[in-house]
Design a protein around this motif. Structure first.
Motif, PDB file in Angstrom:
ATOM      1  N   GLN A   1       0.832  -1.208   0.000  1.00  0.00           N
ATOM      2  CA  GLN A   1       0.000   0.000   0.000  1.00  0.00           C
ATOM      3  C   GLN A   1       0.871   1.265   0.000  1.00  0.00           C
TER       4      GLN A   1
ATOM      5  N   ILE B   1     -12.833   2.375  -0.493  1.00  0.00           N
ATOM      6  CA  ILE B   1     -11.787   1.813   0.378  1.00  0.00           C
ATOM      7  C   ILE B   1     -11.842   0.285   0.322  1.00  0.00           C
ATOM      8  N   GLN B   2     -13.056  -0.252   0.423  1.00  0.00           N
ATOM      9  CA  GLN B   2     -13.204  -1.711   0.409  1.00  0.00           C
ATOM     10  C   GLN B   2     -12.736  -2.283  -0.926  1.00  0.00           C
TER      11      GLN B   2
ATOM     12  N   SER C   1      -8.936  -2.198  -1.165  1.00  0.00           N
ATOM     13  CA  SER C   1      -8.152  -2.942  -0.179  1.00  0.00           C
ATOM     14  C   SER C   1      -8.455  -4.439  -0.213  1.00  0.00           C
TER      15      SER C   1
ATOM     16  N   VAL D   1      -3.674   6.997  -3.676  1.00  0.00           N
ATOM     17  CA  VAL D   1      -3.792   7.395  -2.268  1.00  0.00           C
ATOM     18  C   VAL D   1      -5.248   7.703  -1.933  1.00  0.00           C
TER      19      VAL D   1
ATOM     20  N   ARG E   1      -7.120   4.582  -1.263  1.00  0.00           N
ATOM     21  CA  ARG E   1      -6.703   3.968  -0.017  1.00  0.00           C
ATOM     22  C   ARG E   1      -7.349   4.648   1.188  1.00  0.00           C
ATOM     23  N   LEU E   2      -7.503   5.982   1.114  1.00  0.00           N
ATOM     24  CA  LEU E   2      -7.996   6.738   2.264  1.00  0.00           C
ATOM     25  C   LEU E   2      -9.475   7.071   2.173  1.00  0.00           C
TER      26      LEU E   2
ATOM     27  N   SER F   1     -10.542   9.631   0.814  1.00  0.00           N
ATOM     28  CA  SER F   1     -10.649  11.083   0.771  1.00  0.00           C
ATOM     29  C   SER F   1      -9.373  11.644   0.179  1.00  0.00           C
TER      30      SER F   1
ATOM     31  N   SER G   1      -9.805   4.998   7.617  1.00  0.00           N
ATOM     32  CA  SER G   1      -9.728   4.220   6.376  1.00  0.00           C
ATOM     33  C   SER G   1      -9.114   2.847   6.631  1.00  0.00           C
TER      34      SER G   1
ATOM     35  N   ALA H   1     -10.867  -0.635   5.666  1.00  0.00           N
ATOM     36  CA  ALA H   1     -10.228  -1.559   4.733  1.00  0.00           C
ATOM     37  C   ALA H   1     -10.113  -2.951   5.334  1.00  0.00           C
TER      38      ALA H   1
END
Lengths: 317, 337
Positions: free
Chosen positions: A36, A151-152, A155, A228, A231-232, A234, B250, B254
């Motif tokens: 990541q 995000i889901q 990830s 990024v 991942r976040l 936002s 987050s 995740a």
């Protein structure tokens, strides 16, 4: 000994040391964490390698990451608010992030080719401007409210560590490697970095080539911004701040010479693994936060120094 | 008290005279004849130099300052750097307002040492100074200091975390704290309050790790990812500021750990309140910046008019713990965008 192989040994040694201290380190969960971090760094380090090989430097990659993350977050928020699906919002996000990065890169090209600034100053200016713009657009707070489930989606791992964005990044980096090492574009890049005047004399259109290189650097940084974001969930103006130095360090650890004309993308990829792996490793083995920076700095010195020594032993033969 | 009110009346009368003569034909009779109300005083100018114009925390503060300025009929000069919270960017603004004719300075020092000379400069110009939120190391020349208490906030965070983990004596709970850097004063205060509250009330809570985000959400995210790997039984996280909150939120999403790992945030930024509504935050500690600013303006007006602020030399505005359950009454603490 081959430089890239030597570097790979440094990486292996690092993994062994961390694993001996805390066996949890050698697990797919930790590798997933490292990947990541590796994703955006390797994109920016790839960009950096192209630029440095051409004899320049790009200080704006971190700020370009931040700006494209913020602008695509705003675009995705608008689209989501208007009731569009998460998929179309994410597709738009990728396009917008890439376009913003590309724009930053083109500004660098104009400053270098037209305004005749040296790359260090040109990209320092765009770095400041891009960071400032991100802050103006967001007021310093993260921009959330984009597509639900991003995000889901980003990830979800395959084989315990590979996510969709990581697979995409890998494809991009391999493509960039082929582009740099197997095409005329790549040969010209090395030629310009070795001796710009000779390259010009040989009939290479240096200006046009530098436009392409900085545009590509911006594009890759923009995609790192989208990575990024996913991942976040936002976009934040503070994302990417200072990361240009990590990207440059990854390229230099990988054997790219700041003098231009020398460098291999395989080295950069390993350099990015060393930089990001050590961060997670130090947390896993429980090195106190303030010491982590010191250890990272020492490790960079060792990794680069080892290559210098092997160079000398080659020369001695 | 009596003397004070007499002085006030005298000042008011003087101001009235000055106001009338200064305004001349411009002021109507009605205004001139109105009793010693605020509107006919010589209008005071108070400069408010804060941290960063764009930050919603300071925007919320501005709402309170403007409200108090309207009530007290003073000119409010709201000044500060656009986005950067640092002494380098703040000092030029302080110098600029001190060069004008201002009656009082409300200051949020971005650094306790670096802004000390600015306070001394104001003193030499006979301009009273009130500090808000943070202060300078030597408060001799500061009329009053109004703050949200970071240590109290840290202690409240410990309480909220214990409640979220259903703390019971005899059991062990592993928690981790995400901070922004080793030198951020607000973070240090919150951490201190958090640790001492745990030491005093919750012996079963073990702080297993602390890490810094360097103000980058992706670094905060990396920290939390690694904690979750290293401590599969991690029970709670205290995200000391907004950056850490973003990174932790987050990471929990995740790894599908929302609700399983308690997450306590700090500062009622709108996106944080949204995360609280979604249940990703278990609780959040909110400050009341509008109240701080309001009190500062009123105390400053009193200081200028009477030589006394009318408040203690240090006033602490308590923090509020926001949870999903009490959101009905606490949502008003959300910082304005």
């Amino acid at each position: 000994m081959d430089q890239t192989a030597l570097l790979f040994l440094v990486l292996v040694a690092m993994v062994v040391v961390f694993t001996v201290i805390n066996p949890i380190f050698f697990s797919s969960a930790v590798f997933a964490n490292i990947l990541q971090d590796w994703g955006p760094i390797v994109l920016m380090a790839t960009a950096q390698t192209l630029v440095i090989v051409s004899g320049g430097i790009d200080l704006s990659v971190g700020a370009a990451l931040g700006l494209s993350g913020v602008v695509s977050a705003l675009a995705m928020r608008e689209l989501t608010a208007s009731g569009q699906s998460a998929w179309s919002a994410m597709l738009l996000g990728v396009l917008v992030a890439g376009a913003v990065g590309l724009a930053v890169g083109l500004v660098n090209g104009v400053l270098i080719n037209r305004v005749k600034l040296v790359p260090f100053i040109a990209t320092l200016c765009t770095m400041g401007a891009a960071l400032g713009l991100s802050l103006v657009l967001t007021g310093g707070t993260p921009v959330a409210g984009g597509p639900a489930g991003s995000i889901q989606f980003s990830s979800k791992t395959y084989l315990g560590m590979f996510t969709v964005p990581i697979i995409v990044v890998t494809v991009i980096v391999v493509a960039a490697g082929l582009y740099l090492h197997k095409t005329r574009f790549g040969r010209w890049t090395y030629a310009i970095g070795s001796n710009q005047f000779a390259a010009r004399g040989a009939g290479i259109n240096v200006e046009s080539h530098l436009y392409k290189i900085y545009a590509l650097s911006g594009l890759l940084s923009g995609l790192a911004g989208m990575f990024v974001y996913l991942r976040l969930g936002s976009g934040s103006a503070s994302s990417g701040v200072g990361q240009e130095l990590s990207a440059i360090a990854a390229a230099v650890i990988g054997g790219t010479s700041l003098l231009g004309g020398v460098g291999r993308l395989a080295g950069t990829v390993i350099g990015a693994f060393i930089i990001t792996g050590v961060l997670s490793g130090l947390i896993i083995i429980g090195v106190q936060a303030n010491w982590q920076r010191v250890v990272i700095a020492a490790l960079i010195a060792v990794a680069v120094g080892a290559q210098g020594l092997s160079n000398e032993s080659l020369r001695a033969k | 008290m009596n003397r004070a009110s007499k002085t006030l009346a005298a000042l008011g009368a003087a101001a009235l005279l000055l106001g009338v003569s200064a305004c001349g034909g411009g002021s109507t009779n009605a205004e001139a004849e109105s009793p010693a109300s605020a509107s006919s005083d010589k209008k005071l100018t108070i400069a408010f130099v804060m941290g960063a114009v764009g930050d919603p925390f300071f925007k919320a503060m501005k709402v309170g300052a403007e409200e108090a300025a309207r009530e007290e009929n003073v000119n409010l000069e709201w000044q500060g750097s656009d986005t950067e919270y640092s002494p380098q960017t703040q000092i030029p603004f302080v110098d600029a307002v001190l060069a004008k004719k201002i009656d009082g300075l409300v200051l949020i020092p971005t650094d306790p040492d670096a802004l000390q000379p600015s306070v001394a400069k104001a003193k030499s110009l006979n301009i009273p100074v009130i500090t808000v939120d943070t202060t300078v190391n030597d408060r001799t020349d500061v009329s009053a200091f109004i703050t949200g208490d970071n240590e109290d906030g840290g202690a409240k965070a410990a309480d909220a975390l214990a409640a979220a983990m259903k703390y019971a004596d005899g059991k062990t709970y592993k928690v981790a704290v995400g901070s922004s850097s080793a030198t951020t004063t607000t973070g240090i205060g919150r951490m201190k309050g958090f640790e001492s509250q745990i030491a005093a009330k919750y012996p079963g809570i073990k702080i297993v790790d602390k890490a810094y985000s360097q103000s980058k959400p992706e670094v905060a995210n990396t920290n939390v990812n690694n904690w979750l790997t290293k401590y599969p039984d991690l029970a709670g996280i205290f995200a000391i500021d907004g950056t850490n909150a973003t990174g932790a939120a987050s990471a929990l999403q995740a790894k599908n750990l929302v609700g399983k790992v308690a997450l306590i945030g700090y500062d009622a930024y709108k996106e944080n309140v949204d995360l609280l509504k979604q249940g990703i935050f278990t609780a959040m500690i909110a400050q009341d910046p509008a109240q701080e600013a309001k009190l500062a303006i009123k105390a400053m007006v009193s200081q200028i008019k009477t030589g006394k602020t009318g408040i203690e030399s240090e006033v602490v505005i308590p923090n509020v713990t926001m949870t999903q359950e009490n959101l009905g009454e606490t949502e008003k603490y959300t910082y304005v965008e």
